[in-house]
Design a protein around this motif. Structure first.
Motif, PDB file in Angstrom:
ATOM      1  N   CYS A 181       9.597  -0.328  10.879  1.00  0.00           N
ATOM      2  CA  CYS A 181      10.700  -0.177   9.823  1.00  0.00           C
ATOM      3  C   CYS A 181      10.182  -0.785   8.336  1.00  0.00           C
ATOM      4  O   CYS A 181      11.007  -0.553   7.126  1.00  0.00           O
ATOM      5  CB  CYS A 181      11.892  -0.539  10.172  1.00  0.00           C
ATOM      6  SG  CYS A 181      12.823   0.476  11.189  1.00  0.00           S
ATOM      7  N   THR A 182       9.177  -1.621   8.289  1.00  0.00           N
ATOM      8  CA  THR A 182       9.086  -2.685   7.208  1.00  0.00           C
ATOM      9  C   THR A 182       8.406  -1.515   6.215  1.00  0.00           C
ATOM     10  O   THR A 182       8.390  -2.096   4.937  1.00  0.00           O
ATOM     11  CB  THR A 182       8.171  -3.602   7.763  1.00  0.00           C
ATOM     12  OG1 THR A 182       6.999  -3.314   8.311  1.00  0.00           O
ATOM     13  CG2 THR A 182       9.075  -4.678   8.571  1.00  0.00           C
ATOM     14  N   ILE A 183       7.827  -0.506   6.423  1.00  0.00           N
ATOM     15  CA  ILE A 183       7.369   0.441   5.297  1.00  0.00           C
ATOM     16  C   ILE A 183       8.397   0.931   4.389  1.00  0.00           C
ATOM     17  O   ILE A 183       8.092   1.364   3.264  1.00  0.00           O
ATOM     18  CB  ILE A 183       6.713   1.696   6.071  1.00  0.00           C
ATOM     19  CG1 ILE A 183       7.660   2.583   6.799  1.00  0.00           C
ATOM     20  CG2 ILE A 183       5.369   1.123   6.878  1.00  0.00           C
ATOM     21  CD1 ILE A 183       6.916   3.980   7.344  1.00  0.00           C
ATOM     22  N   GLN A 184       9.657   1.076   4.978  1.00  0.00           N
ATOM     23  CA  GLN A 184      10.536   1.021   3.772  1.00  0.00           C
ATOM     24  C   GLN A 184      10.768   0.573   2.667  1.00  0.00           C
ATOM     25  O   GLN A 184      11.217   0.881   1.620  1.00  0.00           O
ATOM     26  CB  GLN A 184      12.114   1.267   4.560  1.00  0.00           C
ATOM     27  CG  GLN A 184      13.115   2.013   3.797  1.00  0.00           C
ATOM     28  CD  GLN A 184      12.783   3.502   3.506  1.00  0.00           C
ATOM     29  OE1 GLN A 184      12.778   4.175   4.445  1.00  0.00           O
ATOM     30  NE2 GLN A 184      12.936   3.817   2.315  1.00  0.00           N
ATOM     31  N   LEU A 185      10.302  -1.036   3.004  1.00  0.00           N
ATOM     32  CA  LEU A 185      10.256  -1.933   1.724  1.00  0.00           C
ATOM     33  C   LEU A 185       9.483  -1.271   0.839  1.00  0.00           C
ATOM     34  O   LEU A 185       9.688  -1.206  -0.677  1.00  0.00           O
ATOM     35  CB  LEU A 185       9.898  -3.376   2.056  1.00  0.00           C
ATOM     36  CG  LEU A 185      10.767  -4.044   3.040  1.00  0.00           C
ATOM     37  CD1 LEU A 185      10.001  -5.271   3.866  1.00  0.00           C
ATOM     38  CD2 LEU A 185      11.891  -4.309   2.412  1.00  0.00           C
ATOM     39  N   GLY A 186       8.261  -0.614   0.959  1.00  0.00           N
ATOM     40  CA  GLY A 186       7.346  -0.048   0.161  1.00  0.00           C
ATOM     41  C   GLY A 186       7.616   1.183  -0.362  1.00  0.00           C
ATOM     42  O   GLY A 186       7.514   1.510  -1.742  1.00  0.00           O
ATOM     43  N   VAL A 187       8.364   1.906   0.546  1.00  0.00           N
ATOM     44  CA  VAL A 187       8.880   3.166   0.164  1.00  0.00           C
ATOM     45  C   VAL A 187      10.002   3.191  -1.378  1.00  0.00           C
ATOM     46  O   VAL A 187       9.794   3.737  -2.334  1.00  0.00           O
ATOM     47  CB  VAL A 187       9.782   4.119   1.059  1.00  0.00           C
ATOM     48  CG1 VAL A 187      10.509   5.284   0.500  1.00  0.00           C
ATOM     49  CG2 VAL A 187       8.614   4.608   2.093  1.00  0.00           C
ATOM     50  N   ILE A 188      10.878   1.900  -1.136  1.00  0.00           N
ATOM     51  CA  ILE A 188      11.784   1.582  -2.181  1.00  0.00           C
ATOM     52  C   ILE A 188      10.995   1.001  -3.422  1.00  0.00           C
ATOM     53  O   ILE A 188      11.615   1.356  -4.361  1.00  0.00           O
ATOM     54  CB  ILE A 188      12.852   0.838  -1.560  1.00  0.00           C
ATOM     55  CG1 ILE A 188      13.767   1.621  -0.578  1.00  0.00           C
ATOM     56  CG2 ILE A 188      13.759   0.459  -2.868  1.00  0.00           C
ATOM     57  CD1 ILE A 188      14.499   2.730  -1.192  1.00  0.00           C
ATOM     58  N   ALA A 189      10.261   0.270  -3.279  1.00  0.00           N
ATOM     59  CA  ALA A 189       9.525  -0.366  -4.015  1.00  0.00           C
ATOM     60  C   ALA A 189       8.621   0.749  -5.250  1.00  0.00           C
ATOM     61  O   ALA A 189       8.699   0.639  -6.370  1.00  0.00           O
ATOM     62  CB  ALA A 189       8.424  -1.502  -3.883  1.00  0.00           C
ATOM     63  N   THR A 222       0.764  -1.196  -0.230  1.00  0.00           N
ATOM     64  CA  THR A 222      -0.084  -0.022   0.063  1.00  0.00           C
ATOM     65  C   THR A 222       0.763   1.249  -0.039  1.00  0.00           C
ATOM     66  O   THR A 222       0.501   2.211  -0.848  1.00  0.00           O
ATOM     67  CB  THR A 222      -0.907  -0.032   1.168  1.00  0.00           C
ATOM     68  OG1 THR A 222      -1.694  -1.237   1.080  1.00  0.00           O
ATOM     69  CG2 THR A 222      -1.752   1.268   1.083  1.00  0.00           C
ATOM     70  N   VAL A 223       1.961   1.242   0.911  1.00  0.00           N
ATOM     71  CA  VAL A 223       2.833   2.581   0.840  1.00  0.00           C
ATOM     72  C   VAL A 223       3.588   2.682  -0.500  1.00  0.00           C
ATOM     73  O   VAL A 223       3.751   3.737  -1.159  1.00  0.00           O
ATOM     74  CB  VAL A 223       3.849   2.034   2.055  1.00  0.00           C
ATOM     75  CG1 VAL A 223       4.956   3.474   1.879  1.00  0.00           C
ATOM     76  CG2 VAL A 223       3.441   2.379   3.360  1.00  0.00           C
ATOM     77  N   SER A 224       3.752   1.475  -1.218  1.00  0.00           N
ATOM     78  CA  SER A 224       4.594   1.453  -2.467  1.00  0.00           C
ATOM     79  C   SER A 224       3.643   2.024  -3.482  1.00  0.00           C
ATOM     80  O   SER A 224       4.240   2.931  -4.142  1.00  0.00           O
ATOM     81  CB  SER A 224       4.826   0.019  -2.790  1.00  0.00           C
ATOM     82  OG  SER A 224       5.268  -0.087  -4.131  1.00  0.00           O
ATOM     83  N   ARG A 225       2.354   1.783  -3.517  1.00  0.00           N
ATOM     84  CA  ARG A 225       1.472   2.323  -4.473  1.00  0.00           C
ATOM     85  C   ARG A 225       1.357   3.879  -4.114  1.00  0.00           C
ATOM     86  O   ARG A 225       1.439   4.693  -5.034  1.00  0.00           O
ATOM     87  CB  ARG A 225       0.049   1.818  -4.195  1.00  0.00           C
ATOM     88  CG  ARG A 225      -0.027   0.273  -4.866  1.00  0.00           C
ATOM     89  CD  ARG A 225      -1.465  -0.194  -5.118  1.00  0.00           C
ATOM     90  NE  ARG A 225      -2.084  -0.306  -3.786  1.00  0.00           N
ATOM     91  CZ  ARG A 225      -2.088  -1.452  -2.976  1.00  0.00           C
ATOM     92  NH1 ARG A 225      -1.478  -2.703  -3.519  1.00  0.00           N
ATOM     93  NH2 ARG A 225      -2.807  -1.542  -1.927  1.00  0.00           N
TER      94      ARG A 225
END
Length: 299
Positions: A100-108, A76-79
């Motif tokens: 911290c796992t939201i950073q996966l979405g930021v980079i994606a 969701t963060v990635s989108r």
């Protein structure tokens, strides 16, 4: 680069060891962050909280606790990051976490727009290199493992964009990363990751920032991740993890983040691991942290 900042709330603690971090985006707003950004001359576009999830126990997990909700939050963060970067190629993004796992979405999300020309400055007292095979199941402490799709990573999490790894080791710098288990130290050596200790950052903030700036010259988008447990919590208590160990002073973190966000490629700033229940005086603590964020984005 315009003076426009897009704020994305990632109100999730799904990947954490306990609840609390999901309350941080609302607290940042309540204690005046958005108003402060606007008063500094920035145009602020608040996209609200795009995800809301509270940590829940998952005693039967097979390596990563509550992994389906962790993946859902990251996607969701990635989108959201992708949509903002595509719609406003000259604006910047402030992601308020959340664990911290939201950073996966930021980079994606950033890679969906910029391709592989993305780098991450990861400011965190921990290396976050534990894994489903060697850890306690908390995804929060496996972020770097899954960014790099390192051995023992859980592929559905490391591959949220469909083509892992999200980052290669040369596109990542660990900053003030003092804490590493023996397993993490072996993984650091195997992956050839470059890291700076908090002592190095504190002693030579300008030099470290200059080295990181030269490294970032080679990419189109620099993402800066700040895990606030990097702060010396004997002096500034606001992080989820309460540790009686040295870290960075607020002043040092302020200088470092401002220097990194002044780089022409710096488009995204992510703040994680804030627990509003920790500070004895939340208004004062958030006021000081808000000043750091405003200084970094308004400069």
């Amino acid at each position: 680069m315009t003076g426009r900042v897009h704020v994305i709330g990632a109100a999730t603690s799904a990947g954490a060891h306990g609840p609390g971090q999901e309350l941080a985006p609302a607290a940042f707003r309540r204690y005046g962050l958005l108003a402060g950004l606007a008063e500094s001359g920035l145009e602020v576009v608040d996209h609200g909280d795009v995800v809301t999830a509270t940590m829940r126990p998952d005693p039967g997990h097979s390596g990563v606790a509550d992994v389906d909700r962790v993946i859902e939050a990251a996607r969701t963060v990635s989108r959201s990051v992708q949509e903002v970067l595509e719609a406003d190629p000259t604006g910047r993004v402030l992601v308020l976490g959340g664990d911290c796992t939201i950073q996966l979405g930021v980079i994606a999300g950033a890679k969906a727009v910029q391709g592989d020309s993305v780098a991450l400055a990861y400011i965190d007292l921990d290396c976050d290199l534990t894994s489903p095979a060697n850890g306690n199941g908390i995804a929060d402490w496996m972020g770097v493992t899954h960014l790099l799709d390192a051995p023992d990573a859980y592929r559905p999490l490391s591959g949220i964009d469909g083509r892992p790894p999200l980052l290669t080791a040369d596109r990542l710098r660990l900053i003030a990363a003092d804490r590493a288990t023996p397993y993490e130290q072996r993984r650091l050596d195997e992956l050839g990751l470059i890291r700076y200790t908090s002592e190095q950052v504190s002693a030579s903030t300008t030099d470290v920032a200059a080295e990181l700036g030269a490294w970032a010259d080679g990419v189109d988008l620099l993402s800066v991740h700040v895990d606030v447990d990097v702060l010396d919590q004997t002096a500034f208590l606001i992080a989820e993890e309460q540790r009686d160990v040295p870290g960075l002073s607020l002043a040092t973190l302020d200088r470092l983040v401002s220097a990194l966000m002044a780089h022409p490629a710096a488009r995204v700033l992510t703040i994680t691991e804030v627990n509003p229940s920790r500070p004895p005086d939340p208004a004062a603590a958030f006021g000081a942290l808000n000043d750091l964020v405003i200084a970094a984005l308004a400069r």
